[in-house]
Design a protein around this motif. Structure first.
Motif, short mmCIF file in Angstrom:
data_model
loop_
_atom_site.label_atom_id
_atom_site.label_comp_id
_atom_site.label_asym_id
_atom_site.label_seq_id
_atom_site.Cartn_x
_atom_site.Cartn_y
_atom_site.Cartn_z
N MET A 119 -64.83 24.13 44.84
CA MET A 119 -64.45 24.06 43.42
C MET A 119 -63.49 22.90 43.20
SD MET A 119 -62.40 26.88 41.13
CE MET A 119 -61.76 26.47 39.52
N ILE A 120 -63.77 22.10 42.16
CA ILE A 120 -62.86 21.02 41.77
C ILE A 120 -61.82 21.58 40.82
CG2 ILE A 120 -62.68 18.73 40.77
CD1 ILE A 120 -65.62 18.31 41.31
N LEU A 121 -60.55 21.38 41.12
CA LEU A 121 -59.49 21.91 40.28
C LEU A 121 -59.34 21.05 39.03
CD1 LEU A 121 -56.78 22.76 42.96
CD2 LEU A 121 -58.32 24.34 41.79
N PRO A 122 -59.24 21.66 37.85
CA PRO A 122 -59.11 20.86 36.63
C PRO A 122 -57.86 20.00 36.62
CG PRO A 122 -58.73 23.21 36.18
CD PRO A 122 -59.28 23.11 37.57
N GLY A 123 -56.79 20.47 37.22
CA GLY A 123 -55.58 19.68 37.26
C GLY A 123 -55.75 18.38 38.03
N THR A 124 -56.53 18.42 39.09
CA THR A 124 -56.81 17.21 39.87
C THR A 124 -57.61 16.21 39.04
OG1 THR A 124 -56.84 18.51 41.92
CG2 THR A 124 -57.89 16.33 41.97
N LEU A 125 -58.61 16.70 38.32
CA LEU A 125 -59.40 15.83 37.46
C LEU A 125 -58.55 15.28 36.31
CD1 LEU A 125 -62.57 18.09 37.24
CD2 LEU A 125 -62.41 15.92 38.47
N LEU A 126 -57.68 16.11 35.77
CA LEU A 126 -56.85 15.69 34.65
C LEU A 126 -55.91 14.56 35.06
CD1 LEU A 126 -55.95 16.02 31.75
CD2 LEU A 126 -54.42 17.88 32.48
N ARG A 127 -55.41 14.61 36.27
CA ARG A 127 -54.52 13.54 36.74
C ARG A 127 -55.24 12.19 36.70
NH1 ARG A 127 -49.91 13.93 39.12
NH2 ARG A 127 -50.26 16.17 39.49
N GLU A 128 -56.49 12.17 37.14
CA GLU A 128 -57.25 10.92 37.13
C GLU A 128 -57.60 10.50 35.71
OE1 GLU A 128 -60.43 10.52 39.98
OE2 GLU A 128 -59.63 12.17 41.19
N LEU A 129 -57.90 11.46 34.84
CA LEU A 129 -58.26 11.14 33.46
C LEU A 129 -57.07 10.55 32.69
CD1 LEU A 129 -60.48 14.20 32.53
CD2 LEU A 129 -61.15 11.81 32.29
N VAL A 130 -55.91 11.15 32.85
CA VAL A 130 -54.72 10.66 32.15
C VAL A 130 -54.38 9.25 32.60
CG1 VAL A 130 -52.22 11.01 31.90
CG2 VAL A 130 -53.79 12.93 31.60
N ALA A 131 -54.70 8.92 33.85
CA ALA A 131 -54.40 7.59 34.39
C ALA A 131 -55.29 6.50 33.79
CB ALA A 131 -54.54 7.60 35.91
N ILE A 132 -56.33 6.89 33.05
CA ILE A 132 -57.23 5.92 32.41
C ILE A 132 -56.85 5.84 30.93
CG2 ILE A 132 -59.61 5.25 31.95
CD1 ILE A 132 -60.47 7.18 34.17
N PRO A 133 -56.17 4.77 30.50
CA PRO A 133 -55.83 4.67 29.07
C PRO A 133 -57.11 4.64 28.23
CG PRO A 133 -54.62 3.05 30.39
CD PRO A 133 -55.68 3.63 31.27
N SER A 134 -57.14 5.40 27.16
CA SER A 134 -58.35 5.45 26.32
C SER A 134 -57.98 5.59 24.86
CB SER A 134 -59.26 6.59 26.77
OG SER A 134 -58.58 7.83 26.76
N VAL A 135 -57.01 4.80 24.42
CA VAL A 135 -56.63 4.76 23.01
C VAL A 135 -57.84 4.32 22.19
CG1 VAL A 135 -55.11 3.64 21.34
CG2 VAL A 135 -54.23 4.32 23.57
N SER A 136 -57.97 4.81 20.98
CA SER A 136 -59.16 4.57 20.17
C SER A 136 -59.45 3.09 19.95
CB SER A 136 -59.03 5.27 18.82
OG SER A 136 -58.81 6.65 18.99
N SER A 137 -58.42 2.25 19.96
CA SER A 137 -58.63 0.82 19.74
C SER A 137 -59.28 0.14 20.95
CB SER A 137 -57.30 0.13 19.44
OG SER A 137 -56.39 0.32 20.51
N MET A 138 -59.35 0.83 22.08
CA MET A 138 -59.93 0.28 23.30
C MET A 138 -61.35 0.78 23.49
SD MET A 138 -56.63 1.32 25.65
CE MET A 138 -57.37 0.72 27.16
N SER A 139 -62.10 0.10 24.36
CA SER A 139 -63.40 0.62 24.75
C SER A 139 -63.19 1.85 25.63
CB SER A 139 -64.19 -0.43 25.53
OG SER A 139 -65.39 0.14 26.05
N ASN A 140 -64.04 2.85 25.44
CA ASN A 140 -63.96 4.05 26.28
C ASN A 140 -64.90 3.97 27.47
OD1 ASN A 140 -66.31 4.32 24.72
ND2 ASN A 140 -66.26 6.55 24.83
#
Length: 379
Positions: free
Chosen positions: A1-22
């Motif tokens: 099982m992949i822990l959601p907290g582990t995935l969230l750490r990587e996701l937060v590290a990727i800036p994805s403000v609306s003015s940027m490409s996602n």
């Protein structure tokens, strides 16, 4: 099982403000699903600034080039609001007192991490009906990604779970969101000789009084599922005038309204135009021109309490179902045919601020909820 907290750490590290490409977020999600053997489709467009945006749809079942028809769509946006330079740890997830802090932690990358964690446990051979995970762009700037999917008839769904921070209390209905820019134009003159001009600000003030009266009238059309139980109006910005000794030639303001789903969102606009017509007839607006530009006209959504998607997210929960007044992508999923529910970990009270956080316990509970919903609806 992949822990959601582990995935969230990587996701937060990727800036994805609306003015940027996602694209960085979309490609990261694709890498998660590649070893699982899931299929994907990308729906690309450019925003008004020419920035590339991607809507990503993944499914354990193959998808052809036509419209995707899903029994269940689990939907999450990939963009966040901007964060200030003073928030130096915005893209570094950190834990404090059972909460995970970071930009997007609750709005809405926490739910995104839960989607991925739940998907990693799915036994795809047990799925009898199509499941789609939908990752959209530009939700924070008008649900443009969801609008794009609707405009190109990319997706239809019978049921939809839309991720937003609701502290895991499901919302079966939500108000719409409408916005109009109103410009009042008069004629400039020296303030010592006001009769030589026409004050746009005085005319706008009379119009604003009428709009305040309209807000009182709208209270009579109630939908008691909401609090407040009627369509609300707000004028959040007013601009006008050039100098203290000049009769102002222009005054503009933004009118926002949040219609209950049992009322057409156009009602306020129709009443506004009736008010302007009456002012022209009764008060005389010679030399004054009023222009109304509609910027958004998003209707609300409402799903019956007996819907299968409502039952699936409520099972095992002791919380009562709610309604919401903030905007989500649920109305757009409803226009794609879906009975929709809005639910997710974290509270909107911390979103869009350096206080943003999500409880670890709610992440784990959300994964369980999504696994159960997938099993009940698709297996």
């Amino acid at each position: 099982m992949i822990l959601p907290g582990t995935l969230l750490r990587e996701l937060v590290a990727i800036p994805s403000v609306s003015s940027m490409s996602n694209r960085p977020v979309a490609e990261w999600i694709q890498r998660i699903f590649e070893p699982l053997g899931w299929h994907h489709r990308l729906f690309r467009y450019e925003d008004s600034a020419g920035v590339e945006k991607l809507n990503l749809v993944v499914s354990p079942q193959p998808m052809d080039d036509g419209r995707i028809d899903a029994e269940l769509a689990i939907v999450c946006h990939t963009d966040t609001v901007p964060f200030s330079a003073e928030w130096v740890e915005a893209t570094e997830l950190h834990e404090k007192d059972g909460m995970l802090h970071g930009c997007g932690a609750c709005d809405v990358k926490g739910f995104l991490a839960c989607m991925l964690a739940a998907a990693s446990e799915i036994k795809t051979e047990e799925l009898k009906k199509r499941l789609c995970l939908v990752f959209t762009s530009d939700e924070e700037v008008g649900c443009r990604g969801a609008r794009y999917l609707l405009s190109c008839d990319a997706l239809r769904a019978r049921y939809a779970i839309v991720g937003e921070p609701t502290s895991l209390v499901p919302a079966r209905a939500g108000k719409g969101y409408c916005l109009a820019s109103i410009k009042v134009m008069g004629r400039a003159a020296h303030s010592a000789f006001p009769e030589a001009g026409r004050s746009a600000i005085f005319a706008a003030a009379r119009l604003l009084q009428e709009i305040e009266g309209l807000a009182q009238v709208l209270m009579q059309d109630r939908n008691d599922a909401f609090l407040p139980p009627w369509t609300t109006l707000n004028v959040g910005e007013v601009r006008g005038g050039t100098a203290k000794n000049v009769v102002p030639a222009e005054c503009s303001f933004l009118l926002e309204w949040r219609p209950v789903p049992t009322q057409r969102p156009e009602v306020v606009l129709e009443r506004l135009r009736e008010i302007i017509d009456r002012m022209e007839t009764e008060q005389g607006l010679d030399g004054i021109e009023i222009q109304v530009e509609v910027l958004r006209m998003d209707e609300g959504f409402e799903t019956g309490v007996d819907s299968a998607v409502i039952r699936s997210v409520m099972r095992g929960s002791d919380s009562e179902i709610q309604t919401i007044a903030f905007g989500t992508e649920a109305p757009w999923l409803a226009r794609m045919g879906a009975e929709a529910v809005v639910v997710g970990p974290g509270s909107m009270l911390t979103a869009h601020s350096p206080r943003e956080c999500v409880p670890i316990a709610e992440l784990d509970a959300c994964v369980t909820m999504l696994r159960r919903a997938i099993a009940e609806i698709c297996c």
